[in-house]
Design an enzyme around this catalytic site. Structure first.
Site, mmCIF file in Angstrom:
data_model
loop_
_atom_site.group_PDB
_atom_site.id
_atom_site.type_symbol
_atom_site.label_atom_id
_atom_site.label_comp_id
_atom_site.label_asym_id
_atom_site.label_seq_id
_atom_site.Cartn_x
_atom_site.Cartn_y
_atom_site.Cartn_z
ATOM 1 N N ALA A 170 0.807 -1.222 0.000
ATOM 2 C CA ALA A 170 0.000 0.000 0.000
ATOM 3 C C ALA A 170 0.844 1.278 0.000
ATOM 4 O O ALA A 170 0.575 2.190 -0.791
ATOM 5 C CB ALA A 170 -0.988 -0.011 1.166
ATOM 6 N N TYR A 174 2.242 1.848 -3.502
ATOM 7 C CA TYR A 174 1.239 2.352 -4.438
ATOM 8 C C TYR A 174 0.947 3.824 -4.178
ATOM 9 O O TYR A 174 0.885 4.629 -5.094
ATOM 10 C CB TYR A 174 -0.065 1.554 -4.323
ATOM 11 N N GLU A 175 0.739 4.169 -2.925
ATOM 12 C CA GLU A 175 0.409 5.557 -2.575
ATOM 13 C C GLU A 175 1.511 6.504 -3.013
ATOM 14 O O GLU A 175 1.259 7.547 -3.590
ATOM 15 C CB GLU A 175 0.159 5.680 -1.070
ATOM 16 N N GLY A 176 2.750 6.150 -2.736
ATOM 17 C CA GLY A 176 3.865 6.995 -3.147
ATOM 18 C C GLY A 176 3.962 7.117 -4.651
ATOM 19 O O GLY A 176 4.199 8.196 -5.191
#
Length: 163
Positions: free
Chosen positions: A19, A22-24
Site C-alpha cells: 500500500a 502504491y500511494e507513493g
C-alpha cells in the site's frame, strides 16, 4: 524464511506492505502530471488527447462532461491564479479524472468494435457500459477537489500537528 509461516497471517502483512508503495507512486505520477506533463508544448499535448476523446465519444454524454471538466481543471492549473501548491493539492484528483476519461474513451472504442454476439463481445459491451454509466460520472465529481487549492491544507500549524 522471511514472511513465510504456516498460519497465513504473514500473507496479510506482505499484502499491506504494498500500500505505501502504491500511494507513493500515485503521488509521484500526479505531481509529474501537473508539474511537467500538463504544460508540455504549452498544453497542446493534453489538448490533443482531449480533442481525440471528444471526436470519438460524441454520443457519450458523461464522458464528454468529464472531458470538459478535465479541460477546465487543466486551464485553471495552467493559469496565473493557481500556485504551485494549488496544482499539487489538486494533482491527484486531476490524475484520476484524466485516467478515467482515457479509460472510458478506450472502453467506448472497444465496445463499438464488439459487434458480434459472442460471450466476449457481450461482456466487453456490458463492462464498457458499466464503466461509462457509473465510473465516468463519479470522476467528474472530482473537479471541485482538483480546483479547491491548497489553502485549507495549511490551516493547521505545525505545533498542532506535533501535539
Amino acid at each position: 524464511m522471511g514472511f513465510v509461516e504456516e498460519t497465513g497471517a504473514a500473507q496479510h502483512y506482505r499484502d499491506i506492505r504494498i500500500a505505501p508503495i502504491y500511494e507513493g507512486t500515485n503521488g509521484i505520477q500526479a505531481a509529474d502530471l501537473v508539474n511537467r506533463k500538463l504544460s508540455m508544448q504549452g498544453g497542446e499535448v493534453l489538448a490533443g488527447l482531449l480533442s481525440e476523446i471528444r471526436a470519438e465519444a460524441a454520443e457519450e454524454t458523461a464522458l464528454l462532461r468529464l472531458t470538459d471538466a478535465v479541460e477546465r481543471v487543466s486551464r485553471w492549473m495552467l493559469g496565473n491564479e493557481a500556485t504551485p501548491e494549488d496544482r499539487l493539492a489538486g494533482s491527484y484528483p486531476l490524475t484520476t479524472m484524466l485516467a478515467v476519461a482515457t479509460a472510458g474513451w478506450l472502453m467506448a472504442r472497444q465496445a463499438k468494435l464488439a459487434t458480434g454476439d459472442t460471450p466476449f463481445d457481450r461482456l466487453k459491451t456490458a463492462s464498457a457500459r458499466f464503466f461509462l454509466d457509473r465510473i465516468v460520472p463519479e470522476a467528474a465529481g472530482l473537479e471541485a477537489s482538483a480546483t479547491a487549492g491548497a489553502a485549507s491544507l495549511y490551516t493547521v500549524d505545525i505545533d498542532a500537528l506535533a501535539a
